[in-house]
Write a protein that holds these residues in place. Structure first.
Motif, PDB file in Angstrom:
ATOM      1  N   PRO A 177       0.841  -1.203   0.000  1.00 32.32           N
ATOM      2  CA  PRO A 177       0.000   0.000   0.000  1.00 32.32           C
ATOM      3  C   PRO A 177       0.875   1.251   0.000  1.00 32.32           C
ATOM      4  CG  PRO A 177      -0.585  -1.480   1.819  1.00 32.32           C
ATOM      5  CD  PRO A 177       0.728  -1.936   1.270  1.00 32.32           C
ATOM      6  N   GLY A 211       9.086  -0.915  -2.261  1.00 34.64           N
ATOM      7  CA  GLY A 211       8.559  -1.098  -3.619  1.00 34.64           C
ATOM      8  C   GLY A 211       9.651  -1.572  -4.563  1.00 34.64           C
ATOM      9  N   THR A 226       0.351   1.227  -9.918  1.00 26.36           N
ATOM     10  CA  THR A 226      -0.359   2.485 -10.171  1.00 26.36           C
ATOM     11  C   THR A 226       0.324   3.567  -9.358  1.00 26.36           C
ATOM     12  OG1 THR A 226      -2.465   1.376 -10.564  1.00 26.36           O
ATOM     13  CG2 THR A 226      -2.565   3.703 -10.033  1.00 26.36           C
ATOM     14  N   LYS A 234      11.062   4.161 -12.598  1.00 26.28           N
ATOM     15  CA  LYS A 234      11.926   3.379 -11.681  1.00 26.28           C
ATOM     16  C   LYS A 234      11.471   1.916 -11.632  1.00 26.28           C
ATOM     17  CE  LYS A 234      12.885   7.349  -8.727  1.00 26.28           C
ATOM     18  NZ  LYS A 234      12.508   8.004  -7.482  1.00 26.28           N
ATOM     19  N   GLU A 249      -0.074   1.887 -14.557  1.00 22.19           N
ATOM     20  CA  GLU A 249      -1.144   2.899 -14.641  1.00 22.19           C
ATOM     21  C   GLU A 249      -0.562   4.168 -14.040  1.00 22.19           C
ATOM     22  OE1 GLU A 249      -3.857   2.480 -16.140  1.00 22.19           O
ATOM     23  OE2 GLU A 249      -4.367   0.367 -16.074  1.00 22.19           O
ATOM     24  N   LEU A 250      -0.253   5.143 -14.871  1.00 26.32           N
ATOM     25  CA  LEU A 250       0.542   6.281 -14.406  1.00 26.32           C
ATOM     26  C   LEU A 250      -0.260   7.588 -14.431  1.00 26.32           C
ATOM     27  CD1 LEU A 250       3.819   5.173 -16.223  1.00 26.32           C
ATOM     28  CD2 LEU A 250       3.050   4.588 -13.922  1.00 26.32           C
ATOM     29  N   CYS A 283      -6.511  10.324 -10.958  1.00 24.15           N
ATOM     30  CA  CYS A 283      -5.660  10.213 -12.156  1.00 24.15           C
ATOM     31  C   CYS A 283      -6.396  10.689 -13.389  1.00 24.15           C
ATOM     32  CB  CYS A 283      -5.193   8.776 -12.332  1.00 24.15           C
ATOM     33  SG  CYS A 283      -6.532   7.584 -12.378  1.00 24.15           S
TER      34      CYS A 283
HETATM   35  P1  NAD Z   1       3.888   7.570  -6.328  1.00 30.42           P
HETATM   36  O1  NAD Z   1       4.394   7.176  -7.666  1.00 30.42           O
HETATM   37  O2  NAD Z   1       4.662   8.531  -5.517  1.00 30.42           O
HETATM   38  O3  NAD Z   1       3.700   6.278  -5.385  1.00 30.42           O
HETATM   39  C1  NAD Z   1       2.947   5.159  -5.801  1.00 30.42           C
HETATM   40  C2  NAD Z   1       3.421   3.926  -5.041  1.00 30.42           C
HETATM   41  O4  NAD Z   1       4.756   3.605  -5.467  1.00 30.42           O
HETATM   42  C3  NAD Z   1       3.490   4.109  -3.525  1.00 30.42           C
HETATM   43  O5  NAD Z   1       3.061   2.924  -2.901  1.00 30.42           O
HETATM   44  C4  NAD Z   1       4.982   4.346  -3.295  1.00 30.42           C
HETATM   45  O6  NAD Z   1       5.403   4.024  -1.982  1.00 30.42           O
HETATM   46  C5  NAD Z   1       5.590   3.412  -4.332  1.00 30.42           C
HETATM   47  N1  NAD Z   1       6.972   3.708  -4.718  1.00 30.42           N
HETATM   48  C6  NAD Z   1       7.675   4.842  -4.536  1.00 30.42           C
HETATM   49  N2  NAD Z   1       8.930   4.707  -5.056  1.00 30.42           N
HETATM   50  C7  NAD Z   1       8.994   3.467  -5.589  1.00 30.42           C
HETATM   51  C8  NAD Z   1      10.001   2.733  -6.280  1.00 30.42           C
HETATM   52  N3  NAD Z   1      11.206   3.257  -6.532  1.00 30.42           N
HETATM   53  N4  NAD Z   1       9.727   1.479  -6.704  1.00 30.42           N
HETATM   54  C9  NAD Z   1       8.499   0.925  -6.490  1.00 30.42           C
HETATM   55  N5  NAD Z   1       7.514   1.562  -5.818  1.00 30.42           N
HETATM   56  C10 NAD Z   1       7.746   2.818  -5.379  1.00 30.42           C
HETATM   57  O7  NAD Z   1       2.408   8.095  -6.592  1.00 30.42           O
HETATM   58  P2  NAD Z   1       1.408   8.748  -5.553  1.00 30.42           P
HETATM   59  O8  NAD Z   1       1.876  10.116  -5.210  1.00 30.42           O
HETATM   60  O9  NAD Z   1       1.137   7.765  -4.461  1.00 30.42           O
HETATM   61  O10 NAD Z   1       0.071   8.849  -6.454  1.00 30.42           O
HETATM   62  C11 NAD Z   1      -0.184   9.911  -7.326  1.00 30.42           C
HETATM   63  C12 NAD Z   1       0.125   9.547  -8.767  1.00 30.42           C
HETATM   64  O11 NAD Z   1      -0.510   8.327  -9.131  1.00 30.42           O
HETATM   65  C13 NAD Z   1      -0.395  10.583  -9.756  1.00 30.42           C
HETATM   66  O12 NAD Z   1       0.573  10.852 -10.744  1.00 30.42           O
HETATM   67  C14 NAD Z   1      -1.605   9.909 -10.386  1.00 30.42           C
HETATM   68  O13 NAD Z   1      -1.930  10.381 -11.675  1.00 30.42           O
HETATM   69  C15 NAD Z   1      -1.169   8.490 -10.395  1.00 30.42           C
HETATM   70  N6  NAD Z   1      -2.343   7.605 -10.490  1.00 30.42           N
HETATM   71  C16 NAD Z   1      -2.590   6.951 -11.660  1.00 30.42           C
HETATM   72  C17 NAD Z   1      -3.722   6.162 -11.784  1.00 30.42           C
HETATM   73  C18 NAD Z   1      -4.026   5.421 -13.069  1.00 30.42           C
HETATM   74  O14 NAD Z   1      -4.865   4.517 -13.045  1.00 30.42           O
HETATM   75  N7  NAD Z   1      -3.411   5.754 -14.184  1.00 30.42           N
HETATM   76  C19 NAD Z   1      -4.596   6.031 -10.697  1.00 30.42           C
HETATM   77  C20 NAD Z   1      -4.310   6.722  -9.526  1.00 30.42           C
HETATM   78  C21 NAD Z   1      -3.178   7.510  -9.416  1.00 30.42           C
END
Ligand code: NAD
Length: 482
Positions: A177, A211, A226, A234, A249-250, A283
């Protein structure tokens, strides 16, 4: 609720056991001095234990008849729906969104689980050919251990979109999570895990290092992620050395194109549900609105009038239209975008009202903003704001607006607004995006039969529908010569 004795302790779930050696406090983004939960801090060793537990559980779960897996997961969907009343307020306190938004997260999560799982039996049926020369069976087999990494903005549904296809097709799962919304999600996952064989569903908490350890673990065969586009890069790097299948999903920067025949009031009735919900932290929120130049002023005035009716406060305040932003980094990012917009030629309009203004400095609160008279090329139009700010851009003709809509490295969702269905469809087909909605762009637009995902740097692959299920299986082709 500041007393640490009353806050839930949220541990890892590994091989059916809950464990936590190190705990950290998680705070309410709307009351920064309130601890919402104490959450386990994971390490690479925890990741290794969880992956090995999932790997050990894999053969048994893979060989469980699909009908039995489906039955257990349909019961899990009921658990998710049945947990909403109790856990949605906790989700509000860790996320910041209002109660209705947290309930939507649970409802969409339960619906997504139920619908996806109901497709599994038909989807998994082998395709066979039997002729004079040979018998051929093309079978869909699970990949093994799947790692799922989710963000904070819609934690329940974004998890269920991964858990459902992964487990229904016979994989086992390790989920990480977001450190910003670990509590309500993990409590519902504990309930689901109790109904499954140990090791089928595992949860490890932590930050990016956890992660990254998951993405690089050699026993993980697929990563579904996502989150932001920067983190997505990364993930791709970390999975490259072991050649893992990935679904990403970004981020997004969804355009909404209002055509010259659209009815302004009817457009705003629906469009606004997709702009400021969850304070814009969705998103596929509407992130830039294009309006014909001749209709710009009237549309902008009407939009500002509506947005001015919003009230911002704590998510548990029933008067709040929406709550604070989720975390400090996101808050500062949006503030910086507002500062840059203020120093440009655009007009930044702050709207709405503060509920309980004395608590305003004790949370990541921000009033809704509309950016008027802004260029398509301005940062607030080109970057993903992920906050309660929307730019309104005037365009001169359809060619120009299509080129502007497509002038982005993102391509998640998009919308066209018109009273002419044929014109809407023709314009929708010209937009570069995973989804284009006509006369809608919010949670109302989603249909589980539609694959969801982005193109370009908004991602790789799709979730939901049978396309989503296919990401979790390999095709095994068997041929017997006669
Ligand atoms: P984030 O990328 O900062 O974090 C997402 C997850 O990745 C977290 O659990 C985090 O701890 C983990 N993480 C961080 N560094 C990592 C690494 N090096 N390797 C693997 N995992 C790692 O995103 P956020 O701030 O939690 O969420 C916001 C972003 O998510 C926005 O850009 C939004 O558009 C995107 N989003 C996309 C969708 C979609 O379906 N396309 C849906 C929801 C949110």
């Amino acid at each position: 609720m500041t007393s640490q004795t009353t806050v839930p302790q949220i541990g890892h779930l590994i091989g059916g056991q809950i464990s936590a050696t190190h705990l950290r406090n998680a705070y309410d983004p709307g009351r920064l001095d309130e601890v919402v939960a104490q959450v386990a801090v994971g390490t690479a060793q925890d990741v290794d234990r969880a992956v090995r537990a999932a790997h050990a559980a894999f053969p048994g779960w893979r060989d469980t008849p699909v009908a039995e897996r489906v039955q257990k997961l349909l019961a899990a969907a009921e658990l998710v729906a049945g947990s909403a009343c109790e856990l949605a307020p906790l989700l509000v306190r860790e996320h910041g969104g209002v109660l209705g938004e947290a309930q939507t997260d649970f409802a969409l999560g339960a619906g997504s689980l139920q619908y996806t799982v109901s497709l599994a039996e038909e989807f998994l049926r082998p395709v066979q050919f039997d002729d004079e020369q040979s018998f051929i069976s093309v079978e869909k087999v699970p990949r093994g251990v799947v790692a799922a990494i989710v963000p904070w903005n819609m934690p329940v549904v974004l998890t269920m979109m991964k858990l459902a296809p992964a487990l229904a097709t016979g994989n086992t799962l390790v989920l990480k999570p977001s450190p910003f919304t670990p509590a309500a999600l993990t409590l519902v996952l504990h309930r689901i895990a109790d109904t499954l064989p140990p090791g089928v569903l595992n949860v490890v908490h932590g930050e990016g290092d956890v992660g990254a350890a998951l993405c690089g673990h050699p026993l993980v065969r697929k990563v579904v992620f996502t989150g932001g586009t920067t983190t997505g890069r990364k993930v791709v790097e970390a999975t490259a050395s072991t050649i893992k299948n990935v679904t990403l999903e970004l981020g997004g920067n969804d355009p909404a194109i209002v055509l010259d025949d659209a009815d302004t009031d009817a457009v705003l009735d629906r469009m606004l549900k997709g702009v400021y919900t969850r304070s814009g932290q969705i998103c596929f929120a509407v992130k830039r609105i294009y309006v014909p130049r001749g209709r710009y002023r009237r549309f902008a005035d009407a939009l500002c009038d509506r947005v001015n009716e919003y009230a911002v406060g704590h998510g548990l305040d029933p008067q709040a239209s929406f709550g604070p932003l989720n975390n400090e980094a996101q808050f500062k990012k949006v503030l910086s975008l507002l500062d840059r917009t203020r120093s440009s030629s655009a007009t930044l309009v702050e709207l709405g009202r503060k509920l309980d203004p004395s608590s305003w400095d004790n949370g990541y609160y921000l009033l809704p903003h509309v950016v008027r008279d802004v260029e398509h090329s301005a940062p607030v139009s080109c970057e993903e704001q992920f906050g309660p700010v929307v730019p309104l851009i005037a365009y001169d003709d359809e060619e120009q607006v299509v080129s502007w809509a497509n002038d982005s490295e993102y391509g998640l969702c998009s919308s066209v607004w018109t009273t002419d269905p044929d014109r809407g469809l023709a314009m929708a087909r010209r937009i570069e995006a995973g989804s284009t909605f006509i006369n809608t762009h919010s949670f109302e637009s989603l249909d589980l039969r539609m694959p969801f995902g982005g193109i370009k740097q908004s991602g790789i692959g799709r979730e939901w529908s049978t396309t989503g299920l296919s990401a979790y299986v390999e095709e095994h082709a068997i041929r017997r010569l006669k």
